[in-house]
Write a protein that holds these residues in place. Structure first.
Motif, short mmCIF file in Angstrom:
data_model
loop_
_atom_site.label_atom_id
_atom_site.label_comp_id
_atom_site.label_asym_id
_atom_site.label_seq_id
_atom_site.Cartn_x
_atom_site.Cartn_y
_atom_site.Cartn_z
N ASN A 451 44.26 34.03 -24.43
CA ASN A 451 44.19 35.58 -24.79
C ASN A 451 42.73 36.21 -24.61
N ASP A 452 42.88 37.57 -24.53
CA ASP A 452 41.64 38.44 -24.42
C ASP A 452 40.64 37.66 -25.51
N LYS A 453 39.30 37.51 -24.97
CA LYS A 453 38.37 36.79 -25.83
C LYS A 453 38.03 37.66 -27.29
N LYS A 454 37.99 38.83 -27.19
CA LYS A 454 37.91 39.75 -28.42
C LYS A 454 38.70 39.38 -29.29
N ALA A 455 40.08 39.52 -28.88
CA ALA A 455 41.25 39.59 -29.84
C ALA A 455 41.40 38.39 -30.45
N TYR A 456 41.16 36.95 -29.37
CA TYR A 456 40.97 35.86 -29.78
C TYR A 456 40.01 35.61 -30.98
N LEU A 457 38.80 36.06 -30.64
CA LEU A 457 37.63 35.78 -31.86
C LEU A 457 38.14 36.58 -33.09
N SER A 481 33.57 43.39 -42.93
CA SER A 481 34.35 44.85 -43.53
C SER A 481 33.77 46.15 -42.47
N SER A 482 32.55 45.69 -41.73
CA SER A 482 32.21 46.92 -40.99
C SER A 482 32.53 46.82 -39.73
N PHE A 483 33.11 45.75 -39.23
CA PHE A 483 33.44 45.48 -37.79
C PHE A 483 34.76 46.42 -37.55
N HIS A 536 37.45 23.96 -39.17
CA HIS A 536 36.72 23.70 -38.01
C HIS A 536 35.95 24.83 -37.31
N TYR A 537 36.17 26.04 -37.72
CA TYR A 537 35.71 27.33 -37.30
C TYR A 537 34.06 27.28 -37.51
N ASP A 538 33.40 27.76 -36.58
CA ASP A 538 31.90 28.04 -36.80
C ASP A 538 31.78 29.64 -37.17
N ILE A 539 31.66 29.85 -38.27
CA ILE A 539 31.84 31.26 -38.83
C ILE A 539 30.56 32.10 -37.96
N GLU A 540 29.48 31.47 -38.17
CA GLU A 540 28.21 32.27 -37.58
C GLU A 540 28.26 32.43 -36.09
N LEU A 541 28.93 31.38 -35.23
CA LEU A 541 29.18 31.46 -33.75
C LEU A 541 30.04 32.56 -33.45
N ILE A 542 31.15 32.69 -34.31
CA ILE A 542 32.42 33.83 -34.22
C ILE A 542 31.66 35.05 -34.43
N LEU A 543 30.99 35.25 -35.68
CA LEU A 543 30.29 36.53 -35.71
C LEU A 543 29.41 37.07 -34.65
N ASN A 544 28.59 36.30 -34.35
CA ASN A 544 27.52 36.53 -33.14
C ASN A 544 28.31 36.85 -31.99
N ASN A 545 29.18 36.26 -31.43
CA ASN A 545 30.05 36.47 -30.14
C ASN A 545 30.63 37.89 -30.22
N LEU A 546 31.31 38.08 -31.62
CA LEU A 546 32.17 39.47 -31.70
C LEU A 546 30.72 40.51 -31.61
N ILE A 547 29.69 40.34 -32.15
CA ILE A 547 28.46 41.21 -32.05
C ILE A 547 28.20 41.46 -30.76
N ALA A 548 28.25 40.30 -29.97
CA ALA A 548 27.80 40.52 -28.64
C ALA A 548 28.62 41.29 -27.67
N LEU A 549 30.22 41.17 -27.95
CA LEU A 549 31.11 41.69 -27.30
C LEU A 549 31.31 43.22 -27.61
N THR A 550 30.79 43.55 -28.92
CA THR A 550 31.04 44.82 -29.57
C THR A 550 29.89 45.78 -28.61
N LEU A 551 28.51 44.92 -28.43
CA LEU A 551 27.41 45.64 -27.96
C LEU A 551 27.99 46.02 -26.48
N ASP A 552 28.52 45.07 -25.96
CA ASP A 552 29.04 45.30 -24.40
C ASP A 552 29.89 46.61 -24.32
#
Length: 596
Positions: A451-457, A481-483, A536-552
C-alpha cells in the motif's frame, strides 16, 4: 409486473420506506445511542454486532460484513434479486410503482386481484383435501404426511365440474377466474367448468411468496398425468421453477441448486433434507430458467430420471446452462430411478454420496457418448475417439482440456500426443508436453504489492493507538491527535480520540453502537485487516516516519506556492526550515534503527 430499473425506482422505494421498520419486521431491534443494534440475521452470534443507522438508512454487520440499504436487506434476507426486492417492498408497504412499469402504466390493481384469486384458490384446494380421505391416503402412500402437505400447500380438486367456480364466483368475476386459468368455457361459451378436477393440486409459488398457478396430478393411470395452469399475466412456466420459493431460503451456506424434473421429486428431496431442490414445470429447461437460477446459485446439480428420456433431457439442459452457470455437475442415479424412487430405496446418505460424486458436464457427455461404442473393438474405439476429441476441443479452459486428454489416454491406452493433436488441431505444438503428467511448468513469481507508505503507517499508528492507548506518553498522544490523516482515517481518529477523552478502556462494541456507521465500518475493517500483530510495532519509528512524510508533503506544497507567491523569499525561508527539520528527523530515524 415487469418494471424498468430507470427513473429511478430504487431511489423512489428507498424514499418511501424506513430501514428500521423494514428490518424490525424480521428481527428484534433495539436503540443503542444514535443507532440501532440487533443480532445479525445472516450469521450466528451471541453479541449484537448488526448496526442500523436510521439517519443514513444503512445497515452493517461487524461480524460477517453484510451491509446495505433496505433493498439490499431484502435481497439478502429473502434471497431475491434487486428488481424482485423492489416489488416485494412496494407490495408490503403499499407503494404504487405503476409509473415505472415497462411499457408505461400498468394496472397493478388487476394484478393484485389475480394474486388474490390464486391465493384463495390455493386455500380452497388445501381445505378440500381434508374432506377427501382417498386423496389423503394416496399422498400418505407416496410418503407425503401432513407436515409436508402443509409445507407445500398441497390440496385436492374433486371430480365435480364446478366446485371451485361456485366457491370463488361469489367474490370474483368469471372473466377474472378464466384469466388466471382456473376455469374453462364450454364450446358455446354459455357456461364454465373447473380446469382441475379429481387431481392432487400443487400450488406454484414465486420467489416473492405469491401463488401464480397450479399443477394437478391424477391418482390413477389416466392421462394427462400432470396438468398445469396455462400461461397468464402472472404465470410463465418458462420462467418459473417449482420449489424455488423454499429453496432460495436454504442457500446461505452453499450457493447450490439441485434441479429435478417434477413436483414429486422436489417434494421428496426436501422431505429427505435436500432443501435446495427445484424443478421445471412440464417443460424443457430454458435460458430463462438458467438465468433465474444464476440469481441464487453459483452451482447447479442436474438430477433427472436415469432412463433414456432423462439422459436426453440432461444433455439438452447442459447446452442451455453452458455460458450462464459457471459450475454444473450431474448426478447419475442409475437403475432407471428418479430421485423420489432412489431416496425411498436407498435413503439420505446414499443420495449425499451421489451429490459428492456428481460428475462434470464434459465427463457426462463423454460417458454418454461411450455408451454407443464397444471400446474393445479397434474400429469403434477410433470412432469414439473421433467424436470425443470434438467434445474436449470445445472446452475453453486449457487445464480442463489437458485433464481429459490425460483421462482418455489412460482409459483407452492411446498416446496423449495423438489425442492432443486431434483436440488442438492447427494450434497443436509438438514442443509442448500436453496432459498433466509431464514436467511442471515453472510459475512466474508473484510480485508483492504494498500500500501507499503513508496510509500503511497511518493504519499501523491507529491500530497501536486503539490497542495500546494506556502505554502511550502524553506527548505521543498529543502528537497523534495533531496529525493530519487521510480523510477516511481522520474521521476514525477523531472518533477514537473523543472516545478516550470520556473512557479509560477501549470498547469496540461501544464505538460501533454510537459512532457514525461509516466510521464504525472503517474501524472494524482496520481491526480485522491488521497486516501484523500490533504488539511488534515500533511506535517511535512509526511516528518519526510519519513526521518525515508529512514534512515532505509540506515542502512540496510550499514549492508549488513559490512560483505564484508575491513574497518568494518568505516561502523559500519556510522551505529551508522544513528541510532542516526533515534532516533532523531522518537522522533520528537512522539512529533509532542503529540502537534497535
Amino acid at each position: 409486473m415487469s418494471i424498468k430499473n430507470d427513473g429511478n425506482i430504487f431511489d423512489y422505494i428507498l424514499e418511501h420506506v424506513n430501514l428500521v421498520d423494514v428490518i424490525s419486521g424480521y428481527i428484534t431491534v433495539e436503540r443503542s445511542g444514535r443507532n440501532y443494534k440487533a443480532l445479525c440475521p445472516f450469521h450466528n452470534e451471541k453479541t449484537a454486532s448488526f448496526i442500523i443507522s436510521e439517519e443514513k438508512q444503512l445497515f452493517h454487520c461487524f461480524g460477517c460484513g453484510a451491509a446495505g440499504n433496505a433493498i439490499g436487506f431484502i435481497t439478502q434476507y429473502e434471497n431475491l434479486d434487486s428488481i424482485d426486492a423492489v416489488e416485494f417492498l412496494a407490495d408490503k408497504y403499499n407503494i404504487d410503482i405503476s409509473q415505472f412499469a415497462r411499457g408505461g402504466q400498468k394496472n397493478t390493481g388487476q394484478l393484485t386481484r389475480y394474486y388474490d384469486i390464486l391465493r384463495d384458490a390455493a386455500v380452497f384446494y388445501y381445505k378440500n383435501l381434508r374432506s377427501h380421505p382417498e386423496a389423503l391416503k394416496y399422498l400418505e402412500n407416496r410418503g407425503l404426511h401432513l407436515d409436508v402437505i402443509k409445507q407445500f400447500g398441497i390440496g385436492f380438486s374433486s371430480d365435480a365440474w364446478a366446485d371451485l367456480l361456485k366457491s370463488l364466483s361469489q367474490k370474483y368475476s368469471q372473466k377474472d377466474l378464466e384469466s388466471v386459468g382456473l376455469i374453462i368455457p364450454n364450446k358455446d361459451h354459455s357456461s364454465y367448468y373447473d380446469r382441475f378436477r379429481n387431481r392432487v393440486i400443487f400450488p406454484i409459488i414465486n420467489p416473492k411468496g405469491k401463488v401464480i398457478g397450479f399443477g394437478g396430478r391424477v391418482m390413477d393411470q389416466s392421462l394427462p398425468k400432470y396438468l398445469n395452469s396455462p400461461e397468464t399475466e402472472v404465470f410463465n412456466k418458462s420462467q418459473t421453477l417449482y420449489g424455488l420459493n423454499l429453496a432460495k431460503n436454504n442457500l446461505a451456506d452453499k450457493k447450490q441448486l439441485i434441479i429435478a424434473e417434477g413436483y414429486m421429486d422436489v417434494i421428496a428431496l426436501h422431505t429427505y433434507g435436500f432443501t435446495n431442490a427445484v424443478a421445471t414445470l412440464g417443460t424443457a429447461l430454458t435460458t430463462e430458467h438458467a438465468r433465474l437460477m444464476r440469481r441464487y446459485a453459483d452451482e447447479v446439480i442436474i438430477c433427472y430420471d436415469s432412463d433414456f428420456a432423462g439422459q436426453k433431457a440432461t444433455l439438452r439442459s447442459l447446452d442451455v446452462l453452458e455460458g450462464i452457470i459457471d459450475k454444473v455437475r450431474i448426478i447419475v442415479l442409475g437403475e432407471n430411478l428418479d430421485p423420489d424412487e432412489f431416496l425411498k430405496k436407498y435413503g439420505n446418505d446414499r443420495f449425499k454420496e451421489k451429490i459428492d460424486t456428481a460428475i462434470t458436464a464434459t465427463e457426462y457427455r463423454l460417458n454418454h457418448l461411450m455408451q454407443g461404442f464397444n471400446l474393445n473393438n479397434d474400429q469403434e474405439k477410433i470412432e469414439f475417439l473421433s467424436k470425443a476429441v470434438v467434445v474436449i476441443g470445445k472446452l475453453a479452459n486449457a487445464f480442463e482440456k489437458n485433464l481429459y486428454i490425460d483421462n482418455l489416454s489412460s482409459q483407452l491406452n492411446v498416446s496423449r500426443e495423438l489425442i492432443a493433436q486431434e483436440v488442438y488441431k492447427d494450434n497443436y505444438n509438438a514442443n509442448i508436453q500436453y496432459g498433466f503428467r509431464g514436467k511442471s511448468v515453472a510459475q512466474e513469481p508473484i510480485t508483492k504489492l504494498t500500500n501507499d507508505k503513508k496510509a500503511y503507517l497511518e493504519k499501523q499508528l491507529i491500530t497501536y493507538f486503539v490497542n495500546r492507548y494506556d502505554e502511550l506518553s502524553d506527548i505521543q498522544k498529543k502528537l497523534i491527535s495533531s496529525f493530519r490523516f487521510t480523510e477516511d482515517l481522520q474521521n476514525i481518529v477523531d472518533t477514537v480520540v473523543t472516545y478516550f477523552e470520556r473512557n479509560e478502556q477501549f470498547s469496540l462494541q461501544n464505538i460501533i453502537e454510537n459512532a457514525d456507521i461509516d466510521v464504525s465500518t472503517g474501524l472494524i475493517d482496520l481491526m480485522n485487516n491488521q497486516l501484523e500483530s500490533y504488539e511488534h510495532y515500533d511506535i517511535e519509528l512509526i511516528l518519526n516516519n510519519l513526521i518525515a512524510l508529512t514534512l515532505d508533503e509540506e515542502i512540496n506544497t510550499l514549492k508549488s506556492r513559490l512560483k505564484e507567491s508575491e513574497e518568494p523569499s518568505k516561502i523559500q525561508q519556510l522551505i529551508q526550515q522544513k528541510i532542516i527539520e526533515k534532516q533532523a528527523i531522518t537522522l533520528k530515524i537512522r539512529n533509532h534503527k542503529l540502537k534497535n
